[in-house]
Write a protein that holds these residues in place. Sequence first.
Motif, PDB file in Angstrom:
ATOM      1  N   ASN A  37       0.859  -1.182   0.000  1.00 47.11           N
ATOM      2  CA  ASN A  37       0.000   0.000   0.000  1.00 47.11           C
ATOM      3  C   ASN A  37       0.895   1.231   0.000  1.00 47.11           C
ATOM      4  O   ASN A  37       2.006   1.191   0.535  1.00 47.11           O
ATOM      5  CB  ASN A  37      -0.878   0.066   1.263  1.00 47.11           C
ATOM      6  CG  ASN A  37      -1.924  -1.017   1.303  1.00 47.11           C
ATOM      7  OD1 ASN A  37      -2.334  -1.548   0.287  1.00 47.11           O
ATOM      8  ND2 ASN A  37      -2.348  -1.351   2.510  1.00 47.11           N
ATOM      9  N   VAL A  38       0.389   2.332  -0.562  1.00 48.13           N
ATOM     10  CA  VAL A  38       1.062   3.626  -0.476  1.00 48.13           C
ATOM     11  C   VAL A  38       0.047   4.604   0.086  1.00 48.13           C
ATOM     12  O   VAL A  38      -1.032   4.768  -0.483  1.00 48.13           O
ATOM     13  CB  VAL A  38       1.577   4.105  -1.855  1.00 48.13           C
ATOM     14  CG1 VAL A  38       2.226   5.474  -1.730  1.00 48.13           C
ATOM     15  CG2 VAL A  38       2.540   3.096  -2.453  1.00 48.13           C
ATOM     16  N   GLU A  39       0.383   5.226   1.224  1.00 48.65           N
ATOM     17  CA  GLU A  39      -0.529   6.144   1.898  1.00 48.65           C
ATOM     18  C   GLU A  39       0.030   7.559   1.867  1.00 48.65           C
ATOM     19  O   GLU A  39       1.227   7.754   2.059  1.00 48.65           O
ATOM     20  CB  GLU A  39      -0.683   5.771   3.376  1.00 48.65           C
ATOM     21  CG  GLU A  39      -1.177   4.387   3.647  1.00 48.65           C
ATOM     22  CD  GLU A  39      -1.088   4.084   5.130  1.00 48.65           C
ATOM     23  OE1 GLU A  39      -1.691   4.839   5.935  1.00 48.65           O
ATOM     24  OE2 GLU A  39      -0.392   3.116   5.479  1.00 48.65           O
ATOM     25  N   ASP A  40      -0.864   8.533   1.658  1.00 49.97           N
ATOM     26  CA  ASP A  40      -0.503   9.937   1.794  1.00 49.97           C
ATOM     27  C   ASP A  40      -0.717  10.305   3.252  1.00 49.97           C
ATOM     28  O   ASP A  40      -1.821  10.227   3.766  1.00 49.97           O
ATOM     29  CB  ASP A  40      -1.384  10.795   0.889  1.00 49.97           C
ATOM     30  CG  ASP A  40      -1.048  12.269   0.960  1.00 49.97           C
ATOM     31  OD1 ASP A  40      -0.176  12.655   1.776  1.00 49.97           O
ATOM     32  OD2 ASP A  40      -1.652  13.043   0.206  1.00 49.97           O
ATOM     33  N   ARG A  41       0.340  10.692   3.935  1.00 53.15           N
ATOM     34  CA  ARG A  41       0.255  11.003   5.364  1.00 53.15           C
ATOM     35  C   ARG A  41       0.110  12.496   5.619  1.00 53.15           C
ATOM     36  O   ARG A  41       0.140  12.936   6.755  1.00 53.15           O
ATOM     37  CB  ARG A  41       1.479  10.451   6.066  1.00 53.15           C
ATOM     38  CG  ARG A  41       1.568   8.948   5.809  1.00 53.15           C
ATOM     39  CD  ARG A  41       2.408   8.232   6.727  1.00 53.15           C
ATOM     40  NE  ARG A  41       2.150   8.610   8.109  1.00 53.15           N
ATOM     41  CZ  ARG A  41       2.249   7.782   9.111  1.00 53.15           C
ATOM     42  NH1 ARG A  41       2.553   6.541   8.892  1.00 53.15           N
ATOM     43  NH2 ARG A  41       2.056   8.181  10.341  1.00 53.15           N
ATOM     44  N   GLY A  42      -0.045  13.281   4.563  1.00 55.26           N
ATOM     45  CA  GLY A  42      -0.180  14.727   4.719  1.00 55.26           C
ATOM     46  C   GLY A  42       1.175  15.391   4.910  1.00 55.26           C
ATOM     47  O   GLY A  42       2.161  14.747   5.248  1.00 55.26           O
ATOM     48  N   ASP A  43       1.230  16.679   4.682  1.00 55.45           N
ATOM     49  CA  ASP A  43       2.465  17.470   4.834  1.00 55.45           C
ATOM     50  C   ASP A  43       3.625  16.884   4.042  1.00 55.45           C
ATOM     51  O   ASP A  43       4.765  16.921   4.482  1.00 55.45           O
ATOM     52  CB  ASP A  43       2.859  17.596   6.308  1.00 55.45           C
ATOM     53  CG  ASP A  43       1.833  18.385   7.109  1.00 55.45           C
ATOM     54  OD1 ASP A  43       1.184  19.265   6.513  1.00 55.45           O
ATOM     55  OD2 ASP A  43       1.686  18.115   8.308  1.00 55.45           O
ATOM     56  N   GLY A  44       3.352  16.282   2.886  1.00 54.61           N
ATOM     57  CA  GLY A  44       4.404  15.738   2.037  1.00 54.61           C
ATOM     58  C   GLY A  44       4.901  14.372   2.467  1.00 54.61           C
ATOM     59  O   GLY A  44       5.821  13.838   1.869  1.00 54.61           O
ATOM     60  N   GLY A  45       4.306  13.799   3.515  1.00 55.08           N
ATOM     61  CA  GLY A  45       4.730  12.488   3.994  1.00 55.08           C
ATOM     62  C   GLY A  45       4.015  11.352   3.288  1.00 55.08           C
ATOM     63  O   GLY A  45       2.839  11.456   2.943  1.00 55.08           O
ATOM     64  N   ILE A  46       4.739  10.271   3.055  1.00 55.22           N
ATOM     65  CA  ILE A  46       4.189   9.084   2.403  1.00 55.22           C
ATOM     66  C   ILE A  46       4.625   7.871   3.208  1.00 55.22           C
ATOM     67  O   ILE A  46       5.738   7.829   3.723  1.00 55.22           O
ATOM     68  CB  ILE A  46       4.712   8.968   0.955  1.00 55.22           C
ATOM     69  CG1 ILE A  46       4.164  10.110   0.094  1.00 55.22           C
ATOM     70  CG2 ILE A  46       4.347   7.622   0.338  1.00 55.22           C
ATOM     71  CD1 ILE A  46       4.732  10.149  -1.310  1.00 55.22           C
ATOM     72  N   ARG A  47       3.733   6.891   3.320  1.00 46.78           N
ATOM     73  CA  ARG A  47       4.087   5.626   3.959  1.00 46.78           C
ATOM     74  C   ARG A  47       3.848   4.502   2.963  1.00 46.78           C
ATOM     75  O   ARG A  47       2.767   4.370   2.405  1.00 46.78           O
ATOM     76  CB  ARG A  47       3.271   5.359   5.208  1.00 46.78           C
ATOM     77  CG  ARG A  47       3.509   3.947   5.761  1.00 46.78           C
ATOM     78  CD  ARG A  47       2.842   3.705   7.063  1.00 46.78           C
ATOM     79  NE  ARG A  47       3.778   4.098   8.118  1.00 46.78           N
ATOM     80  CZ  ARG A  47       3.540   3.907   9.396  1.00 46.78           C
ATOM     81  NH1 ARG A  47       2.413   3.377   9.798  1.00 46.78           N
ATOM     82  NH2 ARG A  47       4.434   4.266  10.290  1.00 46.78           N
ATOM     83  N   ILE A  48       4.880   3.698   2.748  1.00 46.47           N
ATOM     84  CA  ILE A  48       4.764   2.490   1.939  1.00 46.47           C
ATOM     85  C   ILE A  48       4.704   1.325   2.918  1.00 46.47           C
ATOM     86  O   ILE A  48       5.547   1.221   3.813  1.00 46.47           O
ATOM     87  CB  ILE A  48       5.968   2.318   0.995  1.00 46.47           C
ATOM     88  CG1 ILE A  48       6.079   3.514   0.047  1.00 46.47           C
ATOM     89  CG2 ILE A  48       5.861   1.009   0.222  1.00 46.47           C
ATOM     90  CD1 ILE A  48       7.356   3.531  -0.777  1.00 46.47           C
ATOM     91  N   THR A  49       3.691   0.470   2.771  1.00 47.93           N
ATOM     92  CA  THR A  49       3.548  -0.692   3.640  1.00 47.93           C
ATOM     93  C   THR A  49       3.572  -1.940   2.771  1.00 47.93           C
ATOM     94  O   THR A  49       2.769  -2.061   1.848  1.00 47.93           O
ATOM     95  CB  THR A  49       2.227  -0.639   4.431  1.00 47.93           C
ATOM     96  OG1 THR A  49       2.208   0.567   5.207  1.00 47.93           O
ATOM     97  CG2 THR A  49       2.083  -1.840   5.354  1.00 47.93           C
ATOM     98  N   LEU A  50       4.508  -2.842   3.057  1.00 46.84           N
ATOM     99  CA  LEU A  50       4.625  -4.103   2.327  1.00 46.84           C
ATOM    100  C   LEU A  50       4.229  -5.254   3.241  1.00 46.84           C
ATOM    101  O   LEU A  50       4.621  -5.282   4.408  1.00 46.84           O
ATOM    102  CB  LEU A  50       6.060  -4.327   1.845  1.00 46.84           C
ATOM    103  CG  LEU A  50       6.551  -3.394   0.750  1.00 46.84           C
ATOM    104  CD1 LEU A  50       7.300  -2.234   1.342  1.00 46.84           C
ATOM    105  CD2 LEU A  50       7.444  -4.147  -0.195  1.00 46.84           C
ATOM    106  N   ALA A  51       3.481  -6.216   2.701  1.00 43.97           N
ATOM    107  CA  ALA A  51       3.099  -7.414   3.444  1.00 43.97           C
ATOM    108  C   ALA A  51       4.240  -8.416   3.336  1.00 43.97           C
ATOM    109  O   ALA A  51       4.467  -8.996   2.276  1.00 43.97           O
ATOM    110  CB  ALA A  51       1.809  -8.000   2.872  1.00 43.97           C
ATOM    111  N   VAL A  52       4.974  -8.593   4.439  1.00 51.13           N
ATOM    112  CA  VAL A  52       6.161  -9.457   4.435  1.00 51.13           C
ATOM    113  C   VAL A  52       6.056 -10.513   5.540  1.00 51.13           C
ATOM    114  O   VAL A  52       7.010 -10.755   6.279  1.00 51.13           O
ATOM    115  CB  VAL A  52       7.458  -8.627   4.576  1.00 51.13           C
ATOM    116  CG1 VAL A  52       7.685  -7.771   3.341  1.00 51.13           C
ATOM    117  CG2 VAL A  52       7.424  -7.754   5.824  1.00 51.13           C
ATOM    118  N   ALA A  53       4.898 -11.153   5.632  1.00 50.08           N
ATOM    119  CA  ALA A  53       4.687 -12.168   6.670  1.00 50.08           C
ATOM    120  C   ALA A  53       5.759 -13.244   6.586  1.00 50.08           C
ATOM    121  O   ALA A  53       6.111 -13.713   5.508  1.00 50.08           O
ATOM    122  CB  ALA A  53       3.305 -12.804   6.510  1.00 50.08           C
TER     123      ALA A  53
END
Length: 140
Positions: A37-53
């Motif tokens: 997933n790629v999330e916009d965290r506001g204020d120019g911040g981005i979070r990439i979340t990878l499923a790595v079980a």
Amino acid sequence: MNRSVLFDSPFLLGFEHTRSLIERAAKAAAESYPPYNVEDRGDGGIRITLAVAGFSPDQLEVTVEDRQLTVVGRRNDNAARPEDAYLHRGIAARGFIRSFVLADGMVVEEASLAHGLLHIDLARPEPEKRVLRVPIRTGA
């Protein structure tokens, strides 16, 4: 490697770097594992979340080189014990390489692993405003 017809125009000179970025992004988009997933965290911040079980922190590597964020997961092939007999094995046990092309100025703030999810937080700090005073010469 296929050359983009768009950048082969004689009117677009010096755009080889842009073509290279587009080719890298197209290659990265073709990858499908692991899901992310790629999330916009506001204020120019981005979070990439990878499923790595199933991956531990020492089996994961996050690097940035030439504006390309690369996440590598390496599995130890000897992790499965010979006495393990799976009736169904639906959790992927293969290694992976996942790449993302970053815009100018993007920086990786941190990476964290929790509950089988690898979170990579990116930021785009405000560029410092610089004023360059240009001296004016006279004709004398």
